[in-house]
Design a protein around this motif. Structure first.
Motif, PDB file in Angstrom:
ATOM      1  N   MET A 116      30.509   7.702 -18.467  1.00 60.88           N
ATOM      2  CA  MET A 116      30.089   7.134 -17.195  1.00 60.88           C
ATOM      3  C   MET A 116      29.974   8.230 -16.134  1.00 60.88           C
ATOM      4  O   MET A 116      29.034   8.255 -15.343  1.00 60.88           O
ATOM      5  CB  MET A 116      31.067   6.048 -16.746  1.00 60.88           C
ATOM      6  N   ILE A 117      30.925   9.162 -16.157  1.00 64.49           N
ATOM      7  CA  ILE A 117      30.881  10.279 -15.214  1.00 64.49           C
ATOM      8  C   ILE A 117      29.634  11.127 -15.464  1.00 64.49           C
ATOM      9  O   ILE A 117      28.955  11.546 -14.525  1.00 64.49           O
ATOM     10  CB  ILE A 117      32.165  11.129 -15.309  1.00 64.49           C
ATOM     11  N   SER A 118      29.313  11.353 -16.727  1.00 65.38           N
ATOM     12  CA  SER A 118      28.103  12.114 -17.068  1.00 65.38           C
ATOM     13  C   SER A 118      26.850  11.413 -16.567  1.00 65.38           C
ATOM     14  O   SER A 118      25.928  12.059 -16.051  1.00 65.38           O
ATOM     15  CB  SER A 118      28.009  12.307 -18.582  1.00 65.38           C
ATOM     16  N   THR A 119      26.814  10.106 -16.714  1.00 65.12           N
ATOM     17  CA  THR A 119      25.661   9.338 -16.239  1.00 65.12           C
ATOM     18  C   THR A 119      25.530   9.444 -14.730  1.00 65.12           C
ATOM     19  O   THR A 119      24.425   9.641 -14.209  1.00 65.12           O
ATOM     20  CB  THR A 119      25.810   7.859 -16.653  1.00 65.12           C
ATOM     21  N   TRP A 120      26.635   9.319 -14.025  1.00 65.61           N
ATOM     22  CA  TRP A 120      26.610   9.432 -12.563  1.00 65.61           C
ATOM     23  C   TRP A 120      26.184  10.834 -12.143  1.00 65.61           C
ATOM     24  O   TRP A 120      25.440  11.004 -11.179  1.00 65.61           O
ATOM     25  CB  TRP A 120      27.977   9.110 -11.974  1.00 65.61           C
ATOM     26  N   LYS A 121      26.629  11.842 -12.876  1.00 63.31           N
ATOM     27  CA  LYS A 121      26.276  13.227 -12.568  1.00 63.31           C
ATOM     28  C   LYS A 121      24.775  13.437 -12.739  1.00 63.31           C
ATOM     29  O   LYS A 121      24.118  14.012 -11.868  1.00 63.31           O
ATOM     30  CB  LYS A 121      27.056  14.172 -13.488  1.00 63.31           C
ATOM     31  N   ARG A 122      24.208  12.950 -13.846  1.00 61.73           N
ATOM     32  CA  ARG A 122      22.762  13.083 -14.078  1.00 61.73           C
ATOM     33  C   ARG A 122      21.961  12.359 -13.003  1.00 61.73           C
ATOM     34  O   ARG A 122      20.954  12.865 -12.509  1.00 61.73           O
ATOM     35  CB  ARG A 122      22.397  12.535 -15.455  1.00 61.73           C
ATOM     36  N   ALA A 123      22.421  11.157 -12.624  1.00 57.82           N
ATOM     37  CA  ALA A 123      21.727  10.395 -11.585  1.00 57.82           C
ATOM     38  C   ALA A 123      21.778  11.117 -10.247  1.00 57.82           C
ATOM     39  O   ALA A 123      20.792  11.148  -9.502  1.00 57.82           O
ATOM     40  CB  ALA A 123      22.336   9.001 -11.461  1.00 57.82           C
ATOM     41  N   ALA A 124      22.914  11.716  -9.930  1.00 61.97           N
ATOM     42  CA  ALA A 124      23.052  12.441  -8.662  1.00 61.97           C
ATOM     43  C   ALA A 124      22.133  13.650  -8.634  1.00 61.97           C
ATOM     44  O   ALA A 124      21.464  13.906  -7.626  1.00 61.97           O
ATOM     45  CB  ALA A 124      24.505  12.874  -8.471  1.00 61.97           C
ATOM     46  N   ILE A 125      22.074  14.374  -9.733  1.00 66.07           N
ATOM     47  CA  ILE A 125      21.206  15.553  -9.793  1.00 66.07           C
ATOM     48  C   ILE A 125      19.740  15.142  -9.711  1.00 66.07           C
ATOM     49  O   ILE A 125      18.937  15.775  -9.025  1.00 66.07           O
ATOM     50  CB  ILE A 125      21.490  16.366 -11.072  1.00 66.07           C
ATOM     51  N   ALA A 126      19.376  14.067 -10.385  1.00 65.41           N
ATOM     52  CA  ALA A 126      17.982  13.604 -10.373  1.00 65.41           C
ATOM     53  C   ALA A 126      17.544  13.110  -9.004  1.00 65.41           C
ATOM     54  O   ALA A 126      16.378  13.245  -8.632  1.00 65.41           O
ATOM     55  CB  ALA A 126      17.798  12.497 -11.408  1.00 65.41           C
ATOM     56  N   ASN A 127      18.461  12.541  -8.240  1.00 63.08           N
ATOM     57  CA  ASN A 127      18.098  11.952  -6.952  1.00 63.08           C
ATOM     58  C   ASN A 127      18.439  12.819  -5.750  1.00 63.08           C
ATOM     59  O   ASN A 127      18.275  12.375  -4.615  1.00 63.08           O
ATOM     60  CB  ASN A 127      18.770  10.590  -6.797  1.00 63.08           C
ATOM     61  N   VAL A 128      18.903  14.021  -5.977  1.00 65.17           N
ATOM     62  CA  VAL A 128      19.290  14.869  -4.853  1.00 65.17           C
ATOM     63  C   VAL A 128      18.072  15.286  -4.018  1.00 65.17           C
ATOM     64  O   VAL A 128      18.179  15.461  -2.806  1.00 65.17           O
ATOM     65  CB  VAL A 128      20.109  16.091  -5.339  1.00 65.17           C
ATOM     66  N   ALA A 129      16.915  15.393  -4.607  1.00 64.87           N
ATOM     67  CA  ALA A 129      15.714  15.785  -3.869  1.00 64.87           C
ATOM     68  C   ALA A 129      15.307  14.728  -2.851  1.00 64.87           C
ATOM     69  O   ALA A 129      14.733  15.055  -1.806  1.00 64.87           O
ATOM     70  CB  ALA A 129      14.570  16.042  -4.839  1.00 64.87           C
ATOM     71  N   SER A 130      15.612  13.472  -3.125  1.00 59.22           N
ATOM     72  CA  SER A 130      15.227  12.402  -2.202  1.00 59.22           C
ATOM     73  C   SER A 130      15.975  12.502  -0.873  1.00 59.22           C
ATOM     74  O   SER A 130      15.511  11.968   0.136  1.00 59.22           O
ATOM     75  CB  SER A 130      15.458  11.033  -2.833  1.00 59.22           C
TER      76      SER A 130
END
Length: 102
Positions: free
Chosen positions: A39-53
């Motif tokens: 779950m932490i890995s999923t949250w980390k990937r989502a945070a990295i993917a959405n940081v540009a927004s």
């Protein structure tokens, strides 16, 4: 069966940020916060993917939501127009010349 746990966006962001910093391993973060490492890995990937927004100037989240709402309403209008035309032609066929066309 136990109820699913829902985590707040603030909590997810906090844990994801710590995972991005890589000061602790996923196992250590998992033990610290009581969350599965996947779950932490999923949250980390989502945070990295959405940081540009966070740095976009043009459209906000509200604008994206309203665009989705507008698209949904346009499709509903199209459906209603098709139904109206179908019913108008069906009533014209049933009533013959007495029926009025839209």
């Amino acid at each position: 069966m136990s109820k699913r746990k829902n985590y707040s966006p603030d909590f997810k962001a906090k844990v994801a940020l710590e995972a991005i910093r890589e000061e602790m391993t996923l196992a250590e973060l998992s033990k610290k916060y009581g969350v599965h490492p996947n779950m932490i890995s999923t949250w980390k990937r989502a945070a990295i993917a959405n940081v540009a927004s966070a740095f976009e100037r043009g459209k906000s989240d509200a604008a994206r939501i309203s665009e989705a709402e507008i698209e949904k309403l346009h499709s509903k209008i199209g459906q209603l127009v098709v139904e109206r035309d179908f019913l108008a032609s069906a009533s014209h066929q049933l009533l013959g010349t007495r029926g009025k066309k839209w």
